[in-house]
Write a protein that holds these residues in place. Structure first.
Motif, PDB file in Angstrom:
ATOM      1  N   ALA A 141      65.427  41.962   7.132  1.00 38.47           N
ATOM      2  CA  ALA A 141      65.878  40.108   7.799  1.00 38.47           C
ATOM      3  C   ALA A 141      64.439  39.316   8.399  1.00 38.47           C
ATOM      4  CB  ALA A 141      66.343  40.096   9.316  1.00 38.47           C
ATOM      5  N   GLU A 142      63.360  40.466   7.451  1.00 35.29           N
ATOM      6  CA  GLU A 142      62.030  40.059   7.878  1.00 35.29           C
ATOM      7  C   GLU A 142      61.314  39.997   6.367  1.00 35.29           C
ATOM      8  OE1 GLU A 142      60.192  43.017   9.597  1.00 35.29           O
ATOM      9  OE2 GLU A 142      60.312  42.146  12.293  1.00 35.29           O
ATOM     10  N   THR A 143      61.615  40.610   5.105  1.00 34.92           N
ATOM     11  CA  THR A 143      61.588  40.463   4.355  1.00 34.92           C
ATOM     12  C   THR A 143      61.939  38.658   3.271  1.00 34.92           C
ATOM     13  OG1 THR A 143      61.956  43.006   3.999  1.00 34.92           O
ATOM     14  CG2 THR A 143      61.684  41.683   2.382  1.00 34.92           C
ATOM     15  N   LYS A 144      63.118  38.833   3.835  1.00 32.49           N
ATOM     16  CA  LYS A 144      63.969  37.604   3.040  1.00 32.49           C
ATOM     17  C   LYS A 144      63.732  36.902   4.344  1.00 32.49           C
ATOM     18  CE  LYS A 144      68.290  39.187   0.372  1.00 32.49           C
ATOM     19  NZ  LYS A 144      69.359  39.139   0.523  1.00 32.49           N
ATOM     20  N   LYS A 145      63.234  36.346   5.371  1.00 33.03           N
ATOM     21  CA  LYS A 145      62.991  35.617   5.686  1.00 33.03           C
ATOM     22  C   LYS A 145      64.520  34.446   5.875  1.00 33.03           C
ATOM     23  CE  LYS A 145      58.512  36.438   6.589  1.00 33.03           C
ATOM     24  NZ  LYS A 145      57.457  36.867   5.617  1.00 33.03           N
ATOM     25  N   GLU A 146      63.715  33.026   5.524  1.00 36.55           N
ATOM     26  CA  GLU A 146      64.658  32.301   5.870  1.00 36.55           C
ATOM     27  C   GLU A 146      65.815  32.229   4.387  1.00 36.55           C
ATOM     28  OE1 GLU A 146      61.279  30.697   2.702  1.00 36.55           O
ATOM     29  OE2 GLU A 146      61.214  31.773   5.276  1.00 36.55           O
ATOM     30  N   LYS A 147      65.803  33.111   3.544  1.00 36.22           N
ATOM     31  CA  LYS A 147      66.895  33.368   2.930  1.00 36.22           C
ATOM     32  C   LYS A 147      67.516  34.227   3.546  1.00 36.22           C
ATOM     33  CE  LYS A 147      63.903  32.082  -1.148  1.00 36.22           C
ATOM     34  NZ  LYS A 147      63.158  33.318  -3.078  1.00 36.22           N
ATOM     35  N   ALA A 148      67.242  35.047   4.441  1.00 39.69           N
ATOM     36  CA  ALA A 148      68.279  36.169   4.791  1.00 39.69           C
ATOM     37  C   ALA A 148      69.753  35.403   5.466  1.00 39.69           C
ATOM     38  CB  ALA A 148      67.928  36.908   6.161  1.00 39.69           C
ATOM     39  N   ASP A 149      71.078  36.016   4.919  1.00 40.09           N
ATOM     40  CA  ASP A 149      72.054  34.936   5.040  1.00 40.09           C
ATOM     41  C   ASP A 149      72.491  35.506   7.048  1.00 40.09           C
ATOM     42  OD1 ASP A 149      73.223  37.931   5.710  1.00 40.09           O
ATOM     43  OD2 ASP A 149      73.935  37.775   3.497  1.00 40.09           O
ATOM     44  N   ASP A 150      73.352  34.824   7.607  1.00 39.44           N
ATOM     45  CA  ASP A 150      73.697  34.407   9.094  1.00 39.44           C
ATOM     46  C   ASP A 150      73.654  36.250   9.400  1.00 39.44           C
ATOM     47  OD1 ASP A 150      73.015  32.139   8.977  1.00 39.44           O
ATOM     48  OD2 ASP A 150      75.308  31.317   8.897  1.00 39.44           O
ATOM     49  N   ALA A 151      74.849  36.838   8.906  1.00 36.52           N
ATOM     50  CA  ALA A 151      75.138  38.473   9.002  1.00 36.52           C
ATOM     51  C   ALA A 151      73.991  39.157   9.079  1.00 36.52           C
ATOM     52  CB  ALA A 151      76.552  38.573   7.901  1.00 36.52           C
ATOM     53  N   THR A 152      72.956  39.269   8.328  1.00 39.34           N
ATOM     54  CA  THR A 152      71.940  39.826   8.257  1.00 39.34           C
ATOM     55  C   THR A 152      71.694  39.599   9.227  1.00 39.34           C
ATOM     56  OG1 THR A 152      71.769  40.187   5.956  1.00 39.34           O
ATOM     57  CG2 THR A 152      69.828  40.775   7.033  1.00 39.34           C
ATOM     58  N   LEU A 153      70.963  38.348   9.572  1.00 38.06           N
ATOM     59  CA  LEU A 153      70.219  37.800  11.309  1.00 38.06           C
ATOM     60  C   LEU A 153      70.633  38.439  12.371  1.00 38.06           C
ATOM     61  CD1 LEU A 153      68.853  34.011   9.955  1.00 38.06           C
ATOM     62  CD2 LEU A 153      67.958  36.130   9.460  1.00 38.06           C
ATOM     63  N   VAL A 154      71.831  38.048  12.412  1.00 32.10           N
ATOM     64  CA  VAL A 154      72.917  38.951  13.546  1.00 32.10           C
ATOM     65  C   VAL A 154      72.811  40.137  13.889  1.00 32.10           C
ATOM     66  CG1 VAL A 154      74.973  39.720  14.635  1.00 32.10           C
ATOM     67  CG2 VAL A 154      74.460  37.232  13.215  1.00 32.10           C
ATOM     68  N   MET A 155      73.332  41.076  12.584  1.00 24.62           N
ATOM     69  CA  MET A 155      73.051  42.707  12.050  1.00 24.62           C
ATOM     70  C   MET A 155      71.103  42.618  12.591  1.00 24.62           C
ATOM     71  SD  MET A 155      75.580  43.814  11.780  1.00 24.62           S
ATOM     72  CE  MET A 155      77.112  43.558  10.912  1.00 24.62           C
ATOM     73  N   SER A 156      70.697  41.873  12.794  1.00 25.27           N
ATOM     74  CA  SER A 156      68.932  42.606  12.393  1.00 25.27           C
ATOM     75  C   SER A 156      68.656  42.069  14.293  1.00 25.27           C
ATOM     76  CB  SER A 156      68.617  41.248  12.129  1.00 25.27           C
ATOM     77  OG  SER A 156      66.717  41.663  12.899  1.00 25.27           O
ATOM     78  N   ASP A 157      69.851  41.591  14.621  1.00 26.82           N
ATOM     79  CA  ASP A 157      69.364  40.769  16.521  1.00 26.82           C
ATOM     80  C   ASP A 157      69.778  42.146  16.969  1.00 26.82           C
ATOM     81  OD1 ASP A 157      68.818  39.836  18.997  1.00 26.82           O
ATOM     82  OD2 ASP A 157      71.486  39.590  18.728  1.00 26.82           O
ATOM     83  N   ILE A 158      70.911  42.789  16.130  1.00 25.91           N
ATOM     84  CA  ILE A 158      71.651  43.715  17.188  1.00 25.91           C
ATOM     85  C   ILE A 158      70.527  45.236  16.966  1.00 25.91           C
ATOM     86  CG2 ILE A 158      74.047  45.207  16.749  1.00 25.91           C
ATOM     87  CD1 ILE A 158      75.201  43.042  16.049  1.00 25.91           C
ATOM     88  N   SER A 159      70.646  44.801  15.941  1.00 21.72           N
ATOM     89  CA  SER A 159      70.026  46.304  15.508  1.00 21.72           C
ATOM     90  C   SER A 159      68.333  46.499  16.887  1.00 21.72           C
ATOM     91  CB  SER A 159      69.022  46.374  13.949  1.00 21.72           C
ATOM     92  OG  SER A 159      70.415  46.734  12.660  1.00 21.72           O
ATOM     93  N   ARG A 160      67.921  45.242  16.772  1.00 26.02           N
ATOM     94  CA  ARG A 160      66.470  45.379  17.601  1.00 26.02           C
ATOM     95  C   ARG A 160      67.169  45.735  19.053  1.00 26.02           C
ATOM     96  NH1 ARG A 160      62.290  43.144  15.602  1.00 26.02           N
ATOM     97  NH2 ARG A 160      62.185  40.864  14.032  1.00 26.02           N
ATOM     98  N   LYS A 161      68.102  45.114  19.562  1.00 23.42           N
ATOM     99  CA  LYS A 161      68.782  45.826  21.101  1.00 23.42           C
ATOM    100  C   LYS A 161      68.910  47.439  21.043  1.00 23.42           C
ATOM    101  CE  LYS A 161      69.375  41.040  21.832  1.00 23.42           C
ATOM    102  NZ  LYS A 161      71.096  39.907  21.615  1.00 23.42           N
ATOM    103  N   ALA A 162      69.867  47.477  20.161  1.00 18.57           N
ATOM    104  CA  ALA A 162      70.059  48.998  20.157  1.00 18.57           C
ATOM    105  C   ALA A 162      68.695  50.043  20.527  1.00 18.57           C
ATOM    106  CB  ALA A 162      70.595  49.721  19.204  1.00 18.57           C
TER     107      ALA A 162
END
Length: 244
Positions: A141-162
């Motif tokens: 998510a951090e590498t792709k930034k604004e090019k990251a799709d919604d699913a990757t952003l959601v997985m990134s958010d879940i990952s931070r919490k996990a």
């Protein structure tokens, strides 16, 4: 019956109550396919019942597992950590992922010198996209930034919490157990970060020597009778043969 008899003998010899959680592909199958086992909520229910039943006894838990559900592993670990008497986790071969989380809860981790534990970084994903380390989702998510799709952003958010959850649990389980650094400084955060951050791949095998160097409460004074006990589990197929 032979396993139960061996367990009773070991309880008498060790002076404690012993439980086993052994996940192996035994000689049972579904439609000809071996049954793979892992830590789940039913394991947690059984182990929590056992811990409650033997509050007045020191406990030993023999672990052989590839890991499993995070919430079930945390439930077991917290119950073991709160047990009022001495606790030991005994690892004859391997106890990875969620199995390592459970091992961290014990007062002492007894490993065969060739046994391994592993990192406890959360694995995040779904059936369609696959499961990957939490740190890798964040990296993507951090590498792709604004090019990251919604699913990757959601997985990134879940990952931070996990990752936060797993770090907090690891600190809770290891508080007061980590050997201090050369100057007497606390190494708790350093050890937790090593195990949780995703610096190592999830399948990295950490030997007893590796785990001890990390600062974990490891003993290699391994009881030989546990290896004899492990021989009583019948595998799906026998690939290795030798004359004893």
């Amino acid at each position: 019956m032979r396993r139960m008899s061996k367990l009773r003998a070991m309880e008498k010899q060790h002076g404690c109550k012993i439980l086993t959680m052994i996940h192996r592909r035994e000689a049972i199958s579904v439609f000809g396919l071996p049954v793979y086992q892992y830590i789940d909520e039913e394991d947690a229910e059984q182990i929590l019942r056992w811990i409650r039943q033997y509050q007045d006894y020191p406990l030993e838990l023999i672990l052989h597992t590839p890991g499993g559900q995070l919430h079930a592993s945390i439930q077991i670990a917290r119950a073991l950590r709160r047990h009022p008497k001495n606790t030991r986790v005994i690892i004859p071969h391997y106890s990875m992922s969620g199995g390592t989380i459970i091992a961290l809860a014990a007062n002492e981790i007894v490993m065969d010198k060739d046994a391994v534990i592993g990192p406890i970084d959360p694995q995040i994903g779904d059936f369609m996209r696959g499961t990957f380390p939490a740190a890798s989702w964040i990296y993507a998510a951090e590498t792709k930034k604004e090019k990251a799709d919604d699913a990757t952003l959601v997985m990134s958010d879940i990952s931070r919490k996990a990752l936060k959850l797993t770090r907090d649990v690891a600190k809770e389980l290891l508080e007061g157990k980590i050997q201090p650094g050369p100057s007497g400084e606390s190494r708790l955060d350093e050890v937790v970060d090593k195990l949780v951050s995703g610096e190592m791949i999830h399948s990295t095998p950490l030997s007893a020597a590796d785990a001890k160097a990390l600062g974990l409460p490891i003993s290699t004074d391994f009881p030989q009778e546990v290896h004899e006990f492990m021989k009583l589990f019948k595998p799906v197929k026998k690939n290795v043969e030798y004359v004893e």
